[in-house]
Design a protein around this motif. Sequence first.
Motif, PDB file in Angstrom:
ATOM      1  N   ARG A   1       0.869  -1.180   0.000  1.00  0.00           N
ATOM      2  CA  ARG A   1       0.000   0.000   0.000  1.00  0.00           C
ATOM      3  C   ARG A   1       0.902   1.225   0.000  1.00  0.00           C
ATOM      4  O   ARG A   1       1.846   1.285   0.780  1.00  0.00           O
ATOM      5  CB  ARG A   1      -0.881   0.009   1.243  1.00  0.00           C
ATOM      6  N   LYS A   2       0.586   2.171  -0.867  1.00  0.00           N
ATOM      7  CA  LYS A   2       1.382   3.387  -0.954  1.00  0.00           C
ATOM      8  C   LYS A   2       0.481   4.603  -1.069  1.00  0.00           C
ATOM      9  O   LYS A   2      -0.575   4.543  -1.692  1.00  0.00           O
ATOM     10  CB  LYS A   2       2.279   3.374  -2.198  1.00  0.00           C
ATOM     11  N   CYS A   3       0.936   5.676  -0.473  1.00  0.00           N
ATOM     12  CA  CYS A   3       0.338   6.984  -0.694  1.00  0.00           C
ATOM     13  C   CYS A   3       1.388   7.823  -1.412  1.00  0.00           C
ATOM     14  O   CYS A   3       2.509   7.956  -0.923  1.00  0.00           O
ATOM     15  CB  CYS A   3      -0.063   7.637   0.623  1.00  0.00           C
ATOM     16  N   ILE A   4       1.021   8.341  -2.550  1.00  0.00           N
ATOM     17  CA  ILE A   4       1.943   9.108  -3.377  1.00  0.00           C
ATOM     18  C   ILE A   4       1.410  10.528  -3.489  1.00  0.00           C
ATOM     19  O   ILE A   4       0.219  10.735  -3.740  1.00  0.00           O
ATOM     20  CB  ILE A   4       2.073   8.476  -4.772  1.00  0.00           C
ATOM     21  N   HIS A   5       2.294  11.507  -3.292  1.00  0.00           N
ATOM     22  CA  HIS A   5       1.890  12.912  -3.409  1.00  0.00           C
ATOM     23  C   HIS A   5       3.099  13.735  -3.811  1.00  0.00           C
ATOM     24  O   HIS A   5       4.245  13.313  -3.639  1.00  0.00           O
ATOM     25  CB  HIS A   5       1.314  13.429  -2.091  1.00  0.00           C
ATOM     26  N   SER A   6       2.839  14.917  -4.339  1.00  0.00           N
ATOM     27  CA  SER A   6       3.942  15.815  -4.682  1.00  0.00           C
ATOM     28  C   SER A   6       3.800  17.180  -4.018  1.00  0.00           C
ATOM     29  O   SER A   6       4.732  17.969  -4.051  1.00  0.00           O
ATOM     30  CB  SER A   6       4.048  15.982  -6.206  1.00  0.00           C
ATOM     31  N   SER A   7       2.650  17.447  -3.426  1.00  0.00           N
ATOM     32  CA  SER A   7       2.456  18.741  -2.771  1.00  0.00           C
ATOM     33  C   SER A   7       2.690  18.619  -1.269  1.00  0.00           C
ATOM     34  O   SER A   7       2.531  17.552  -0.680  1.00  0.00           O
ATOM     35  CB  SER A   7       1.042  19.261  -3.027  1.00  0.00           C
ATOM     36  N   ARG A   8       3.057  19.715  -0.654  1.00  0.00           N
ATOM     37  CA  ARG A   8       3.310  19.709   0.793  1.00  0.00           C
ATOM     38  C   ARG A   8       2.035  19.585   1.615  1.00  0.00           C
ATOM     39  O   ARG A   8       2.072  19.149   2.758  1.00  0.00           O
ATOM     40  CB  ARG A   8       4.053  20.981   1.200  1.00  0.00           C
ATOM     41  N   ASP A   9       0.915  19.974   1.050  1.00  0.00           N
ATOM     42  CA  ASP A   9      -0.346  19.904   1.800  1.00  0.00           C
ATOM     43  C   ASP A   9      -1.127  18.612   1.518  1.00  0.00           C
ATOM     44  O   ASP A   9      -2.246  18.456   1.969  1.00  0.00           O
ATOM     45  CB  ASP A   9      -1.219  21.122   1.506  1.00  0.00           C
TER      46      ASP A   9
ATOM     47  N   VAL B   1       0.865  -8.700 -10.657  1.00  0.00           N
ATOM     48  CA  VAL B   1      -0.202  -7.955  -9.988  1.00  0.00           C
ATOM     49  C   VAL B   1      -1.512  -8.680 -10.257  1.00  0.00           C
ATOM     50  O   VAL B   1      -1.891  -8.917 -11.397  1.00  0.00           O
ATOM     51  CB  VAL B   1      -0.272  -6.496 -10.479  1.00  0.00           C
ATOM     52  N   ASP B   2      -2.186  -9.057  -9.188  1.00  0.00           N
ATOM     53  CA  ASP B   2      -3.440  -9.795  -9.250  1.00  0.00           C
ATOM     54  C   ASP B   2      -4.628  -8.824  -9.257  1.00  0.00           C
ATOM     55  O   ASP B   2      -5.546  -8.955 -10.062  1.00  0.00           O
ATOM     56  CB  ASP B   2      -3.506 -10.737  -8.045  1.00  0.00           C
ATOM     57  N   ILE B   3      -4.581  -7.856  -8.353  1.00  0.00           N
ATOM     58  CA  ILE B   3      -5.669  -6.890  -8.209  1.00  0.00           C
ATOM     59  C   ILE B   3      -5.090  -5.587  -7.680  1.00  0.00           C
ATOM     60  O   ILE B   3      -4.112  -5.586  -6.942  1.00  0.00           O
ATOM     61  CB  ILE B   3      -6.770  -7.456  -7.282  1.00  0.00           C
ATOM     62  N   GLN B   4      -5.707  -4.479  -8.079  1.00  0.00           N
ATOM     63  CA  GLN B   4      -5.214  -3.168  -7.650  1.00  0.00           C
ATOM     64  C   GLN B   4      -6.389  -2.251  -7.334  1.00  0.00           C
ATOM     65  O   GLN B   4      -7.405  -2.264  -8.023  1.00  0.00           O
ATOM     66  CB  GLN B   4      -4.369  -2.526  -8.750  1.00  0.00           C
ATOM     67  N   PHE B   5      -6.201  -1.458  -6.277  1.00  0.00           N
ATOM     68  CA  PHE B   5      -7.115  -0.353  -5.985  1.00  0.00           C
ATOM     69  C   PHE B   5      -6.311   0.927  -6.119  1.00  0.00           C
ATOM     70  O   PHE B   5      -5.230   1.058  -5.543  1.00  0.00           O
ATOM     71  CB  PHE B   5      -7.685  -0.440  -4.568  1.00  0.00           C
TER      72      PHE B   5
ATOM     73  N   VAL C   1      -2.577  10.218  -3.766  1.00  0.00           N
ATOM     74  CA  VAL C   1      -3.203   9.061  -4.388  1.00  0.00           C
ATOM     75  C   VAL C   1      -2.840   7.836  -3.556  1.00  0.00           C
ATOM     76  O   VAL C   1      -1.678   7.648  -3.204  1.00  0.00           O
ATOM     77  CB  VAL C   1      -2.711   8.879  -5.841  1.00  0.00           C
ATOM     78  N   PHE C   2      -3.833   7.027  -3.231  1.00  0.00           N
ATOM     79  CA  PHE C   2      -3.624   5.786  -2.490  1.00  0.00           C
ATOM     80  C   PHE C   2      -3.678   4.623  -3.468  1.00  0.00           C
ATOM     81  O   PHE C   2      -4.613   4.510  -4.267  1.00  0.00           O
ATOM     82  CB  PHE C   2      -4.702   5.620  -1.417  1.00  0.00           C
ATOM     83  N   ILE C   3      -2.666   3.754  -3.413  1.00  0.00           N
ATOM     84  CA  ILE C   3      -2.612   2.584  -4.288  1.00  0.00           C
ATOM     85  C   ILE C   3      -2.391   1.345  -3.435  1.00  0.00           C
ATOM     86  O   ILE C   3      -1.516   1.322  -2.574  1.00  0.00           O
ATOM     87  CB  ILE C   3      -1.483   2.711  -5.327  1.00  0.00           C
ATOM     88  N   LEU C   4      -3.205   0.329  -3.677  1.00  0.00           N
ATOM     89  CA  LEU C   4      -3.068  -0.962  -3.025  1.00  0.00           C
ATOM     90  C   LEU C   4      -2.862  -1.998  -4.125  1.00  0.00           C
ATOM     91  O   LEU C   4      -3.672  -2.087  -5.048  1.00  0.00           O
ATOM     92  CB  LEU C   4      -4.333  -1.282  -2.234  1.00  0.00           C
ATOM     93  N   ASN C   5      -1.777  -2.744  -4.064  1.00  0.00           N
ATOM     94  CA  ASN C   5      -1.497  -3.814  -5.019  1.00  0.00           C
ATOM     95  C   ASN C   5      -1.448  -5.137  -4.289  1.00  0.00           C
ATOM     96  O   ASN C   5      -0.783  -5.260  -3.262  1.00  0.00           O
ATOM     97  CB  ASN C   5      -0.148  -3.606  -5.712  1.00  0.00           C
TER      98      ASN C   5
ATOM     99  N   ILE D   1     -16.757  -2.690   1.685  1.00  0.00           N
ATOM    100  CA  ILE D   1     -15.355  -2.877   1.302  1.00  0.00           C
ATOM    101  C   ILE D   1     -14.848  -1.630   0.583  1.00  0.00           C
ATOM    102  O   ILE D   1     -13.752  -1.130   0.875  1.00  0.00           O
ATOM    103  CB  ILE D   1     -15.187  -4.132   0.429  1.00  0.00           C
ATOM    104  N   LEU D   2     -15.626  -1.109  -0.361  1.00  0.00           N
ATOM    105  CA  LEU D   2     -15.193   0.092  -1.088  1.00  0.00           C
ATOM    106  C   LEU D   2     -15.040   1.284  -0.158  1.00  0.00           C
ATOM    107  O   LEU D   2     -14.064   2.030  -0.258  1.00  0.00           O
ATOM    108  CB  LEU D   2     -16.183   0.423  -2.200  1.00  0.00           C
ATOM    109  N   GLN D   3     -15.979   1.471   0.744  1.00  0.00           N
ATOM    110  CA  GLN D   3     -15.920   2.596   1.674  1.00  0.00           C
ATOM    111  C   GLN D   3     -14.673   2.493   2.565  1.00  0.00           C
ATOM    112  O   GLN D   3     -13.965   3.480   2.780  1.00  0.00           O
ATOM    113  CB  GLN D   3     -17.163   2.658   2.529  1.00  0.00           C
ATOM    114  N   GLN D   4     -14.395   1.303   3.046  1.00  0.00           N
ATOM    115  CA  GLN D   4     -13.238   1.092   3.911  1.00  0.00           C
ATOM    116  C   GLN D   4     -11.937   1.355   3.153  1.00  0.00           C
ATOM    117  O   GLN D   4     -11.022   1.997   3.665  1.00  0.00           O
ATOM    118  CB  GLN D   4     -13.251  -0.321   4.464  1.00  0.00           C
ATOM    119  N   THR D   5     -11.847   0.873   1.931  1.00  0.00           N
ATOM    120  CA  THR D   5     -10.631   1.053   1.149  1.00  0.00           C
ATOM    121  C   THR D   5     -10.466   2.518   0.752  1.00  0.00           C
ATOM    122  O   THR D   5      -9.362   3.054   0.819  1.00  0.00           O
ATOM    123  CB  THR D   5     -10.657   0.166  -0.109  1.00  0.00           C
TER     124      THR D   5
END
Length: 74
Positions: free
Chosen positions: A9-17, A33-37, A22-26, A64-68
Amino acid sequence: NGYYWSEWRKCIHSSRDFSDMVFILNSIFNKDVDIQFNSTVGYYVGYTAHGVYNAELWNKDPNILQQTRAELET
């Protein structure tokens, strides 16, 4: 002789705020890669037969969608 499974799971950003975060789950099985959110897309995408099957199930379940989706905020 065995199977290989991992999840990252990663959170990727380029701004300081963090306004562009973007949250990515692989989920990876046997190094593919089997499934990705991706929070930009907002739902699960399957890349294998097993991943497509699970993506369809998980995308139909609002809990599940709300939690993710909430993981982006945490």
